[in-house]
Design an enzyme around this catalytic site. Structure first.
Site, mmCIF file in Angstrom:
data_model
loop_
_atom_site.group_PDB
_atom_site.id
_atom_site.type_symbol
_atom_site.label_atom_id
_atom_site.label_comp_id
_atom_site.label_asym_id
_atom_site.label_seq_id
_atom_site.Cartn_x
_atom_site.Cartn_y
_atom_site.Cartn_z
ATOM 1 N N HIS A 24 0.813 -1.220 0.000
ATOM 2 C CA HIS A 24 0.000 0.000 0.000
ATOM 3 C C HIS A 24 0.851 1.277 0.000
ATOM 4 O O HIS A 24 0.668 2.195 0.806
ATOM 5 C CB HIS A 24 -1.087 0.015 1.082
ATOM 6 C CG HIS A 24 -0.642 -0.189 2.516
ATOM 7 N ND1 HIS A 24 0.301 0.580 3.119
ATOM 8 C CD2 HIS A 24 -1.052 -1.070 3.450
ATOM 9 C CE1 HIS A 24 0.462 0.181 4.367
ATOM 10 N NE2 HIS A 24 -0.332 -0.827 4.597
ATOM 11 N N HIS A 78 -6.455 -8.693 14.024
ATOM 12 C CA HIS A 78 -6.380 -7.452 13.243
ATOM 13 C C HIS A 78 -7.036 -7.720 11.887
ATOM 14 O O HIS A 78 -6.786 -8.769 11.290
ATOM 15 C CB HIS A 78 -4.895 -7.097 13.092
ATOM 16 C CG HIS A 78 -4.582 -5.881 12.304
ATOM 17 N ND1 HIS A 78 -5.416 -4.788 12.242
ATOM 18 C CD2 HIS A 78 -3.489 -5.561 11.537
ATOM 19 C CE1 HIS A 78 -4.842 -3.858 11.486
ATOM 20 N NE2 HIS A 78 -3.684 -4.309 11.035
ATOM 21 N N GLU A 80 -6.816 -5.872 9.001
ATOM 22 C CA GLU A 80 -6.242 -5.370 7.745
ATOM 23 C C GLU A 80 -6.091 -6.554 6.774
ATOM 24 O O GLU A 80 -5.760 -7.673 7.196
ATOM 25 C CB GLU A 80 -4.896 -4.666 8.011
ATOM 26 C CG GLU A 80 -4.471 -3.842 6.823
ATOM 27 C CD GLU A 80 -3.385 -2.796 7.095
ATOM 28 O OE1 GLU A 80 -2.857 -2.734 8.216
ATOM 29 O OE2 GLU A 80 -3.077 -2.046 6.151
ATOM 30 N N ASP A 82 -3.996 -7.814 4.830
ATOM 31 C CA ASP A 82 -2.820 -8.699 4.765
ATOM 32 C C ASP A 82 -2.915 -9.825 5.801
ATOM 33 O O ASP A 82 -2.165 -10.799 5.733
ATOM 34 C CB ASP A 82 -1.507 -7.927 4.909
ATOM 35 C CG ASP A 82 -1.458 -6.983 6.088
ATOM 36 O OD1 ASP A 82 -2.515 -6.447 6.470
ATOM 37 O OD2 ASP A 82 -0.363 -6.768 6.634
ATOM 38 N N HIS A 145 -2.098 -0.947 15.241
ATOM 39 C CA HIS A 145 -2.141 0.386 14.678
ATOM 40 C C HIS A 145 -3.487 0.734 14.056
ATOM 41 O O HIS A 145 -3.624 1.802 13.436
ATOM 42 C CB HIS A 145 -1.012 0.559 13.650
ATOM 43 C CG HIS A 145 -1.206 -0.264 12.403
ATOM 44 N ND1 HIS A 145 -1.199 0.307 11.161
ATOM 45 C CD2 HIS A 145 -1.450 -1.556 12.204
ATOM 46 C CE1 HIS A 145 -1.390 -0.625 10.248
ATOM 47 N NE2 HIS A 145 -1.527 -1.758 10.864
ATOM 48 N N ASP A 164 0.741 -6.852 14.254
ATOM 49 C CA ASP A 164 1.754 -6.067 13.525
ATOM 50 C C ASP A 164 2.919 -5.599 14.411
ATOM 51 O O ASP A 164 4.046 -5.430 13.925
ATOM 52 C CB ASP A 164 1.119 -4.830 12.904
ATOM 53 C CG ASP A 164 0.431 -5.131 11.581
ATOM 54 O OD1 ASP A 164 0.909 -5.991 10.841
ATOM 55 O OD2 ASP A 164 -0.598 -4.489 11.304
ATOM 56 N N TYR A 196 10.139 -0.425 9.805
ATOM 57 C CA TYR A 196 8.735 -0.776 10.059
ATOM 58 C C TYR A 196 8.112 0.214 11.054
ATOM 59 O O TYR A 196 7.010 0.723 10.850
ATOM 60 C CB TYR A 196 8.699 -2.194 10.617
ATOM 61 C CG TYR A 196 7.340 -2.823 10.681
ATOM 62 C CD1 TYR A 196 6.848 -3.567 9.619
ATOM 63 C CD2 TYR A 196 6.540 -2.692 11.809
ATOM 64 C CE1 TYR A 196 5.608 -4.152 9.681
ATOM 65 C CE2 TYR A 196 5.303 -3.278 11.880
ATOM 66 C CZ TYR A 196 4.839 -4.009 10.810
ATOM 67 O OH TYR A 196 3.601 -4.584 10.883
ATOM 68 N N HIS A 229 4.401 -10.321 10.950
ATOM 69 C CA HIS A 229 5.320 -10.146 9.816
ATOM 70 C C HIS A 229 6.744 -10.432 10.288
ATOM 71 O O HIS A 229 7.140 -10.008 11.386
ATOM 72 C CB HIS A 229 5.325 -8.698 9.306
ATOM 73 C CG HIS A 229 4.026 -8.245 8.704
ATOM 74 N ND1 HIS A 229 3.526 -8.735 7.531
ATOM 75 C CD2 HIS A 229 3.139 -7.320 9.133
ATOM 76 C CE1 HIS A 229 2.385 -8.131 7.250
ATOM 77 N NE2 HIS A 229 2.120 -7.273 8.218
HETATM 78 FE FE1 FEO Z 1 -1.849 -3.642 9.804
HETATM 79 FE FE2 FEO Z 1 0.169 -6.108 8.663
HETATM 80 O O1 FEO Z 1 -1.381 -5.079 8.771
#
Ligand code: FEO
Length: 404
Positions: A24, A78, A80, A82, A145, A164, A196, A229
Site C-alpha cells: 500500500h 487485526h 487489515e 494482509d 495500529h 503487527d 517498520y 510479519h
Molecule cells: Fe496492519 Fe500487517 O497489517
C-alpha cells in the site's frame, strides 16, 4: 511448505511473500511474511489468517497438521487485509468455528464479508479462553495500529502473538531472530525494525509507551514474541520490547539526514558543502535524493537521524512536488523529537524554503531559522555560506540531542 513448531503444539502456518515490493505504497524491497499460528490443543485454534493471495498456502500448511474442519476457534487480532482477507476461506473450511475478535474488528469484518452465518464472540482486554492445556488472554491495542487491533497471549507457553507490533517486512527462510542473525546480520534486522516502526508506528509513540506499561503491569511472563510479519523473537524478546520503548521515546543517534530534490542540480550542489559542514562538527550525515529513493526509505532515514535538512528548488513559487509529497507524508506520521532546517535554490521569487518552514510549524517540529536560499546556482561565496549554515545547524542539533 513445512510448518514450524514454535512452542509445544503451536505451529507457524503462514506464508512467505518474496515478491511484494509495494505494500500500500510502502516499499518492501526485502518482501515480507504473513505469519499466522495454529494451536493444536483440545480445541484447535487458529490465530490470524494471511493475505488472500496466500490462502492456499496457509490452508495447505494447516492440512499438514489437521483437517481444517476441526478448527474450533479462529482468533482475529487485526482485520487489515494482509491478515484477514483469507477469513472467508478458513470459514468455508471450518464453518462451525467461533471467531474471537474485538467489537471494532467485527464491525470492520462485516464490511468485508457476509458474516451473517458466522459465530462470533466479541472480546475485550482480560478475556480468556481455555483451549485445553493453554489459556489465551486477549489484550486490546486500539490504534496500534488500527482501531480493531489486539494481541493474544498464550499463558502457559509465555508466548505473545503481537500482530503487527514488533514485526518487520523481511521475506526470509529463517523463522526466528537467532537463525536470521546467524545467516544475515543483527544490523540488517535492526534496520528492518526501525523501517517498520518509522513507516507504520511513528504516530503512535505515546500509545506504545502506555500499552507496554499496561502489559508490564499485567505481569505477563513473555519469552517469545510472535508478530504477524517477519521473524519471531525468541532470543531477543526482551530486547525488542526495550527497542520499541526507545523508539517511542524518540531515542536515536546523533546524526543528520539531508533530504532533498533538485531541478537543474543547483539545490543538489548545495548538499556537498552542507555535508562537509555537518561532518566538521563531528556528526554523521546521510544525503538522500527523493526521486532516487523510495519514500519509505527516506522516512526511515529521517527517523534514524536527530536532525534533518530539507532541500527544495522553488517551482512556481512553491515546494518542488517530490519534496512537498515527502513533507505531507511525514506530517501524517506525526513526527516528534526531531529538529529541522531548510535550504534550496530559486530563479525568480523563491518560496520553497518558506513553505518548508510552514510545514515544520504544522508538524510542531522545532526548526532552526532562517533557512538558506541561493539564486540560480551557488557561487563560491554561497558554497561557503552553505558550509557555515550546516555547521551552525549541526551545533543546534547537538544541543537539542543533549535533551534526550
Ligand atoms: Fe496492519 Fe500487517 O497489517
Amino acid at each position: 511448505m513445512k510448518t514450524i513448531e514454535i512452542k509445544p503444539d503451536i505451529f507457524w502456518v503462514g506464508a512467505i511473500d518474496w515478491a511484494v515490493r509495494d505494500f500500500h505504497g510502502y516499499m518492501t524491497p526485502k518482501g515480507t511474511t504473513y505469519n499466522n499460528y495454529l494451536i493444536m490443543d483440545e480445541q484447535i485454534t487458529l490465530v490470524d489468517t494471511v493475505k488472500h493471495d496466500f490462502s492456499r498456502v496457509t490452508t495447505n500448511n494447516i492440512k499438514e497438521l489437521t483437517d481444517p474442519s476441526r478448527i474450533v476457534n479462529l482468533v482475529i487480532n487485526h482485520i487489515e487485509p494482509d491478515h484477514a482477507s483469507s477469513v472467508d476461506k478458513i470459514m468455508s473450511l471450518a464453518p462451525d468455528a467461533t471467531i474471537y475478535i474485538t467489537e471494532k474488528g467485527k464491525k470492520g469484518l462485516d464490511r468485508h464479508f457476509d458474516t451473517s452465518k458466522w459465530k462470533f464472540r466479541i472480546v475485550k482486554t482480560g478475556d480468556v479462553i481455555n483451549t485445553g492445556k493453554y489459556n489465551l488472554l486477549f489484550i486490546e491495542t486500539p490504534m496500534l495500529h488500527w482501531p480493531d487491533s489486539m494481541m493474544t497471549y498464550v499463558k502457559e507457553a509465555k508466548l505473545l502473538i503481537s500482530q503487527d507490533a514488533f514485526g518487520q517486512h523481511i521475506a526470509t527462510s529463517s523463522r526466528f531472530d537467532d537463525e536470521f542473525i546467524e545467516c544475515a546480520s543483527h544490523s540488517d534486522l535492526e534496520d528492518s525494525v526501525v523501517d517498520y516502526y518509522a513507516n507504520i508506528l511513528m504516530p503512535f509513540g505515546e500509545l506504545i509507551k502506555n500499552k507496554i506499561a499496561e502489559i508490564t503491569k499485567l505481569g505477563l511472563e513473555i519469552d517469545m514474541i510472535a508478530p504477524d510479519h517477519g521473524i519471531i523473537w525468541r532470543q531477543e524478546a526482551g530486547n525488542i520490547i526495550q527497542k520499541y520503548l526507545d523508539l517511542a521515546h524518540g531515542k536515536t543517534s546523533l546524526s543528520i539526514a539531508v533530504i532533498y530534490d533538485t531541478m537543474w542540480h543547483s539545490t543538489e550542489l548545495m548538499t556537498l558543502p552542507l555535508m562537509h559542514g555537518i561532518k566538521d562538527e563531528g556528526i554523521d550525515c546521510k544525503v538522500i535524493k527523493l526521486r532516487a529513493t523510495p519514500m519509505s526509505v527516506a522516512i526511515k532515514e529521517f527517523w534514524k537521524s536527530r536532525g534533518c535538512l530539507i532541500g527544495s528548488p522553488t517551482l512556481n513559487n512553491i515546494l518542488f512536488p517530490s519534496v512537498a509529497e515527502f513533507l505531507t507524508h511525514l506530517r501524517g506520521l506525526r513526527p516528534k523529537n526531531r529538529i529541522m532546517g531548510a535550504f534550496g535554490s530559486y530563479g525568480w521569487g523563491g518560496g520553497a524554503v518558506k513553505e518548508a518552514y510552514e510545514e515544520f510549524k504544522r508538524m510542531k517540529l522545532e526548526a532552526v531559522e532562517p533557512g538558506l536560499q541561493v539564486l540560480y546556482k551557488p557561487s563560491t561565496e554561497e558554497n561557503r555560506k552553505c558550509y557555515e549554515f550546516a555547521r551552525e545547524f549541526a551545533k543546534k542539533v547537538k544541543e537539542y540531542h543533549g535533551k534526550f
